[in-house]
Design a protein around this motif. Structure first.
Motif, PDB file in Angstrom:
ATOM      1  N   LEU A 260       1.081  -1.139  -0.027  1.00 25.62           N
ATOM      2  CA  LEU A 260       0.010  -0.135  -0.016  1.00 25.62           C
ATOM      3  C   LEU A 260       0.874   1.205   0.077  1.00 25.62           C
ATOM      4  O   LEU A 260       0.803   2.037  -1.017  1.00 25.62           O
ATOM      5  CB  LEU A 260      -0.916  -0.055   1.148  1.00 25.62           C
ATOM      6  CG  LEU A 260      -2.042  -1.040   1.203  1.00 25.62           C
ATOM      7  CD1 LEU A 260      -2.748  -1.056   2.297  1.00 25.62           C
ATOM      8  CD2 LEU A 260      -3.239  -0.683  -0.106  1.00 25.62           C
ATOM      9  N   ASP A 261       1.998   1.099   1.002  1.00 25.59           N
ATOM     10  CA  ASP A 261       2.846   2.460   1.008  1.00 25.59           C
ATOM     11  C   ASP A 261       3.492   2.557  -0.194  1.00 25.59           C
ATOM     12  O   ASP A 261       3.711   3.630  -1.077  1.00 25.59           O
ATOM     13  CB  ASP A 261       3.825   2.490   2.154  1.00 25.59           C
ATOM     14  CG  ASP A 261       2.874   3.007   3.372  1.00 25.59           C
ATOM     15  OD1 ASP A 261       1.551   3.455   3.064  1.00 25.59           O
ATOM     16  OD2 ASP A 261       3.288   3.082   4.531  1.00 25.59           O
ATOM     17  N   TYR A 262       4.266   1.599  -0.653  1.00 25.87           N
ATOM     18  CA  TYR A 262       5.161   1.445  -2.086  1.00 25.87           C
ATOM     19  C   TYR A 262       4.465   1.747  -3.171  1.00 25.87           C
ATOM     20  O   TYR A 262       5.138   2.760  -3.946  1.00 25.87           O
ATOM     21  CB  TYR A 262       5.635   0.027  -1.928  1.00 25.87           C
ATOM     22  CG  TYR A 262       6.504   0.040  -3.272  1.00 25.87           C
ATOM     23  CD1 TYR A 262       7.665   0.530  -3.674  1.00 25.87           C
ATOM     24  CD2 TYR A 262       6.026  -0.860  -4.677  1.00 25.87           C
ATOM     25  CE1 TYR A 262       8.478   0.300  -4.649  1.00 25.87           C
ATOM     26  CE2 TYR A 262       6.682  -1.451  -5.415  1.00 25.87           C
ATOM     27  CZ  TYR A 262       7.908  -0.601  -5.767  1.00 25.87           C
ATOM     28  OH  TYR A 262       8.658  -0.827  -6.907  1.00 25.87           O
ATOM     29  N   LYS A 263       3.016   1.404  -3.245  1.00 26.56           N
ATOM     30  CA  LYS A 263       2.360   1.955  -4.568  1.00 26.56           C
ATOM     31  C   LYS A 263       1.420   3.145  -4.161  1.00 26.56           C
ATOM     32  O   LYS A 263       0.998   3.641  -5.126  1.00 26.56           O
ATOM     33  CB  LYS A 263       1.454   0.674  -4.924  1.00 26.56           C
ATOM     34  CG  LYS A 263       2.059  -0.496  -5.288  1.00 26.56           C
ATOM     35  CD  LYS A 263       1.032  -1.467  -5.594  1.00 26.56           C
ATOM     36  CE  LYS A 263       1.895  -2.954  -6.407  1.00 26.56           C
ATOM     37  NZ  LYS A 263       1.214  -3.931  -6.532  1.00 26.56           N
ATOM     38  N   ASN A 264       1.810   3.768  -3.196  1.00 30.28           N
ATOM     39  CA  ASN A 264       1.380   5.101  -2.662  1.00 30.28           C
ATOM     40  C   ASN A 264      -0.281   4.817  -2.952  1.00 30.28           C
ATOM     41  O   ASN A 264      -0.730   5.937  -3.642  1.00 30.28           O
ATOM     42  CB  ASN A 264       1.988   6.089  -3.659  1.00 30.28           C
ATOM     43  CG  ASN A 264       1.657   7.531  -3.152  1.00 30.28           C
ATOM     44  OD1 ASN A 264       1.666   7.621  -1.835  1.00 30.28           O
ATOM     45  ND2 ASN A 264       1.726   8.401  -4.049  1.00 30.28           N
ATOM     46  N   ILE A 265      -0.791   3.937  -2.419  1.00 30.77           N
ATOM     47  CA  ILE A 265      -2.342   3.778  -2.401  1.00 30.77           C
ATOM     48  C   ILE A 265      -3.016   4.191  -1.376  1.00 30.77           C
ATOM     49  O   ILE A 265      -2.863   3.975  -0.156  1.00 30.77           O
ATOM     50  CB  ILE A 265      -2.813   2.440  -2.804  1.00 30.77           C
ATOM     51  CG1 ILE A 265      -2.146   1.794  -3.935  1.00 30.77           C
ATOM     52  CG2 ILE A 265      -4.113   2.428  -2.692  1.00 30.77           C
ATOM     53  CD1 ILE A 265      -2.098   0.464  -4.120  1.00 30.77           C
ATOM     54  N   ASN A 266      -3.948   5.104  -1.575  1.00 28.11           N
ATOM     55  CA  ASN A 266      -4.649   5.799  -0.317  1.00 28.11           C
ATOM     56  C   ASN A 266      -5.939   4.967  -0.242  1.00 28.11           C
ATOM     57  O   ASN A 266      -7.032   5.064  -0.737  1.00 28.11           O
ATOM     58  CB  ASN A 266      -5.208   7.198  -0.522  1.00 28.11           C
ATOM     59  CG  ASN A 266      -5.936   7.608   0.537  1.00 28.11           C
ATOM     60  OD1 ASN A 266      -6.469   7.323   1.740  1.00 28.11           O
ATOM     61  ND2 ASN A 266      -6.088   9.231   0.522  1.00 28.11           N
ATOM     62  N   TRP A 267      -5.740   3.901   0.484  1.00 26.61           N
ATOM     63  CA  TRP A 267      -6.692   2.704   0.881  1.00 26.61           C
ATOM     64  C   TRP A 267      -7.890   3.466   1.757  1.00 26.61           C
ATOM     65  O   TRP A 267      -8.855   2.638   1.643  1.00 26.61           O
ATOM     66  CB  TRP A 267      -6.217   1.380   1.580  1.00 26.61           C
ATOM     67  CG  TRP A 267      -6.725   0.536   1.596  1.00 26.61           C
ATOM     68  CD1 TRP A 267      -7.302  -0.455   2.718  1.00 26.61           C
ATOM     69  CD2 TRP A 267      -7.559  -0.350   0.410  1.00 26.61           C
ATOM     70  NE1 TRP A 267      -7.914  -1.407   2.178  1.00 26.61           N
ATOM     71  CE2 TRP A 267      -7.833  -1.451   0.667  1.00 26.61           C
ATOM     72  CE3 TRP A 267      -7.045  -0.227  -1.070  1.00 26.61           C
ATOM     73  CZ2 TRP A 267      -8.329  -2.217   0.172  1.00 26.61           C
ATOM     74  CZ3 TRP A 267      -7.555  -1.014  -1.921  1.00 26.61           C
ATOM     75  CH2 TRP A 267      -8.443  -2.260  -1.337  1.00 26.61           C
TER      76      TRP A 267
ATOM     77  N   LEU B  50      -5.183  -2.153  -6.536  1.00 31.91           N
ATOM     78  CA  LEU B  50      -4.019  -2.623  -6.019  1.00 31.91           C
ATOM     79  C   LEU B  50      -3.077  -2.758  -7.301  1.00 31.91           C
ATOM     80  O   LEU B  50      -1.761  -2.979  -7.032  1.00 31.91           O
ATOM     81  CB  LEU B  50      -4.015  -3.859  -5.135  1.00 31.91           C
ATOM     82  CG  LEU B  50      -4.957  -3.574  -3.848  1.00 31.91           C
ATOM     83  CD1 LEU B  50      -4.996  -4.983  -3.245  1.00 31.91           C
ATOM     84  CD2 LEU B  50      -4.159  -2.532  -2.917  1.00 31.91           C
ATOM     85  N   LYS B  51      -3.612  -3.089  -8.328  1.00 30.35           N
ATOM     86  CA  LYS B  51      -2.826  -3.460  -9.657  1.00 30.35           C
ATOM     87  C   LYS B  51      -1.600  -4.451  -9.321  1.00 30.35           C
ATOM     88  O   LYS B  51      -0.391  -4.324  -9.526  1.00 30.35           O
ATOM     89  CB  LYS B  51      -1.925  -1.965 -10.241  1.00 30.35           C
ATOM     90  CG  LYS B  51      -3.077  -0.899 -10.563  1.00 30.35           C
ATOM     91  CD  LYS B  51      -2.405   0.271 -11.265  1.00 30.35           C
ATOM     92  CE  LYS B  51      -2.991   1.310 -11.733  1.00 30.35           C
ATOM     93  NZ  LYS B  51      -4.324   1.823 -10.683  1.00 30.35           N
TER      94      LYS B  51
ATOM     95  N   GLY C 273      -0.062  -1.691  10.759  1.00 31.25           N
ATOM     96  CA  GLY C 273       0.171  -0.687   9.995  1.00 31.25           C
ATOM     97  C   GLY C 273       0.981  -0.959   8.475  1.00 31.25           C
ATOM     98  O   GLY C 273       1.547  -2.009   8.314  1.00 31.25           O
ATOM     99  N   HIS C 274       0.661   0.023   7.817  1.00 26.83           N
ATOM    100  CA  HIS C 274       1.044  -0.072   6.313  1.00 26.83           C
ATOM    101  C   HIS C 274       2.557  -0.305   6.133  1.00 26.83           C
ATOM    102  O   HIS C 274       3.035  -0.854   5.268  1.00 26.83           O
ATOM    103  CB  HIS C 274       0.522   0.940   5.275  1.00 26.83           C
ATOM    104  CG  HIS C 274      -0.690   1.126   5.434  1.00 26.83           C
ATOM    105  ND1 HIS C 274      -1.553   2.136   4.481  1.00 26.83           N
ATOM    106  CD2 HIS C 274      -1.848   0.432   5.787  1.00 26.83           C
ATOM    107  CE1 HIS C 274      -2.851   1.808   4.564  1.00 26.83           C
ATOM    108  NE2 HIS C 274      -2.965   0.766   5.304  1.00 26.83           N
ATOM    109  N   SER C 275       3.182   0.341   6.942  1.00 23.24           N
ATOM    110  CA  SER C 275       4.622   0.185   7.076  1.00 23.24           C
ATOM    111  C   SER C 275       5.207  -0.763   8.336  1.00 23.24           C
ATOM    112  O   SER C 275       6.586  -0.688   8.476  1.00 23.24           O
ATOM    113  CB  SER C 275       5.401   1.517   7.221  1.00 23.24           C
ATOM    114  OG  SER C 275       4.851   2.509   6.315  1.00 23.24           O
TER     115      SER C 275
END
Lengths: 337, 283
Positions: free
Chosen positions: A47-54, A85-86, A212-214
């Motif tokens: 999620l963070d790596y692809k910069n997706i605002n979930w 999410l591609k 957490g996303h990270s």
């Protein structure tokens, strides 16, 4: 005696109070939506790596959940949400459908034609098959050619030993993993091990270690061993295209570290996240990337690996029954012989 | 040569005779064994495999041996127990199944109280090693989870003997729960490739006690004497819940039990009582 009972009784009665049991989710459209969203929110690794605002995805798609929609419509909605999410490793499975994201290869040139590979110019009709590997000699028998189309097809040391023995008079080797969509990760390690003279760190791996996303565990080294007895030490070319995915992507990442190996073809499809499974209250299973893998430089391989020599199959070559990628590999290998 | 053989035979005979004479006065401790089979209804929650509760049925077998300590006859006994359970469970929608195969070995000690006529209370502790495999074939890269735990806990049995139709029946209630130990729990996000191919087992072993692992096994059974052994029927439950690595696990077993108990020294019929120095743990 009474004292013992007085001590034990409250202890036994209080046993259930110490751990709070989570509430079982209900099987409604809303709770299924929330369950799926939460699984991705807490366990998906990119999620963070692809910069997706979930959170934003939640807002947009939750508004579309309607209790009057059919199961098919609800499935399509969830599938569409997962499409954000591609990721080819993300699927939703029900008894009537499987959602998928295929743009990682469908938006790119195919760069593979099985009709050409199995033509007389290359493998022909009389190729050999061992452990899912189809092999023969090409370019005037000077170069060995192995086509391996599925990392779910098991092979053994004996298979490889016979293949290398048959190709022992070839001065170089082509390992074609185009259209290989992946399979078992341990097989990608095993296949690569035949080309390493010594054990090397060829990548890194970590996993989600919190919601957490990270939140990730420490990176652990991924080593590729050198096979003790079976070795190919002459030049080798690995052919790749966008459909070289997942475990194949991992194999390509490892082979990039082999000193006398070249990657020829298109950028691989990626799929650097090892997928895991969970399910939502209505019993639909979701598969998602959970364990990110990196190359030896600790860079993500989720979007694919660039080849050393980028080649697309040209229409003219294909019309003549020529595989531009194999031809380029032969040309480059002959320079190295 | 003949002389040597004669001396050896005489020596063996003397030892056997002597030990026979000694047995007639020295207490001889019998091992009381119990065989039990069970039909089990089971609930499983294993969030490493699925966040849903899987339910199903299984079959189990248990063997236990009980015996008094030589120096504490009538007061302290020890028990070893081995049990296995195999079950097949499904998610609420019957779209996926989870198989369970587990085994447990326990060893414990009990102190025997006799507060009332016919009532025997056995209070003590036991230690147990549990190993179980749960598999959800639909999953990728997390298709299997292992339950492994080493527990130290409380064990208590209340036996009440009563006579009916000139036979001695026994009603038995048993209660056990672990107090502390160790357990294996994987990281939720870790794949089995990392753990077993990559050898990364970090943060999988946890100290367990009442704060993160609760279990309670309780059972009620009726023992019915027959000619050479004692049969029993009963019901029991095991309720287990534990948490670590941000995951909550649960297992409930509801068992219907049938089995029999016998002393390893078999006598010919109930009326042929053993010599008074042969002591069973049921005495």
């Amino acid at each position: 005696m009474k004292k013992i009972f007085l001590l034990i009784l409250p202890l036994v009665l209080s046993l259930n109070a110490c751990i709070n049991e989570p509430e079982a989710p209900k099987n409604t459209y809303e709770s299924n939506f929330e369950a799926l969203w939460k699984i991705i929110d807490t366990r998906y690794c990119y999620l963070d790596y692809k910069n997706i605002n979930w959170d934003s995805v939640h807002t947009v798609y939750k508004a579309r959940v309607d209790t009057n929609m059919t199961e098919y419509q609800f499935f399509d909605l969830l599938g569409e949400m997962l499409g954000e999410l591609k990721d080819g490793h993300v699927n939703l499975y029900s008894d009537f459908n499987r959602s998928r994201y295929w743009k990682w290869f469908s938006d790119y040139p195919a760069n593979f034609s099985s009709g050409i590979v199995y033509s007389d110019r290359y493998l022909g009709d009389n190729y050999y098959v061992a452990g899912g590997m189809r092999y023969g000699k090409i370019a005037g028998d000077s170069i060995g050619y192995i086509y391996y189309g599925d990392f779910s097809d098991q092979f053994s040391d004996n298979n490889i030993s016979y293949i290398f023995k048959y190709l022992s008079d070839c001065k170089a080797l082509i390992v074609d993993v185009r259209n290989n969509g992946g399979g078992y990760l341990n097989l990608s390690e095993q296949l690569a091990s035949y080309f390493f003279e010594q054990e090397m760190i060829t990548g890194y791996i970590q996993h989600k270690a919190g919601s957490g996303h990270s939140d990730f565990s420490e990176m652990k080294e991924l080593k590729t061993p050198s096979h003790k007895t079976i070795q190919w030490r002459r030049p080798v070319a690995v052919l790749t295209n966008r459909m070289s995915y997942s475990a194949t992507n991992s194999f390509i990442s490892r082979m990039k570290m082999v000193p006398n190996a070249i990657l020829v073809g298109d950028k691989s499809g990626g799929g650097g996240g090892l997928p895991m499974s969970s399910e939502i209250p209505n019993g639909w299973m979701v598969r998602f990337s959970s364990v990110p893998m990196y190359d030896a430089n600790k860079d993500h391989i989720e979007w694919g690996i660039d080849p050393h020599i980028k080649v697309d199959m040209s229409v003219e070559d294909m019309d003549r029954g020529v595989d531009s990628i194999i031809e380029m590999a032969v040309k480059e290998l002959k320079k190295r012989i | 040569m003949k002389r040597i053989l004669f001396l050896f035979s005489w020596l063996c005979f003397s030892i056997l005779t002597l030990s026979g004479q000694t047995d007639s006065v020295r207490p001889y401790l019998l091992t009381t064994s119990t065989e039990n089979v069970s039909l089990t209804a089971i609930d499983l929650l294993d969030p490493y495999l699925s966040p849903l509760v899987y339910t199903g049925v299984g079959v189990g077998y248990q063997h236990s041996d009980m015996k008094y300590f030589k120096r504490h006859i009538g007061k302290m006994s020890h028990e070893s127990r081995f049990s296995i359970l195999a079950a097949n469970t499904y998610n609420p929608q019957y779209s996926s199944s989870m198989n369970y195969v587990g085994g447990q070995y326990q060893w414990g000690m009990h102190y025997h109280f006799r507060p009332l006529d016919g009532l025997r209370l056995l209070v003590g502790g036991n230690t147990g090693l549990l190993m179980a495999v749960k598999s959800n074939e639909r999953n990728v890269n997390n298709p299997v989870n292992v339950d492994a735990a080493l527990d130290l806990g409380f064990s208590g049995i209340a036996n009440y003997d009563f006579s009916l139709w000139r036979k001695k029946f026994t009603v038995s209630f048993q209660l056990e729960f672990p107090l502390l130990g160790m357990m294996y729990i994987p990281m939720q996000g870790a794949s089995y490739y990392e753990m077993f191919t990559g050898g990364d087992l970090s943060n999988t072993l946890h100290f367990s006690s009442l704060h993160n692992r609760l279990a309670r096994t309780s059972g009620l059974k009726l023992e019915i004497p027959t000619k050479n052994s004692t049969w029993h029927i009963g019901v029991s439950t095991t309720k287990l819940k534990y948490e670590a690595n941000d995951m909550f696990f649960k297992q409930n077993n509801y068992n219907f039990n049938v089995g029999y108990t016998y002393d390893l020294y078999i006598f010919r019929g109930r009326k042929n009582l053993p010599p008074h120095n042969f002591i069973s743990v049921k005495q």
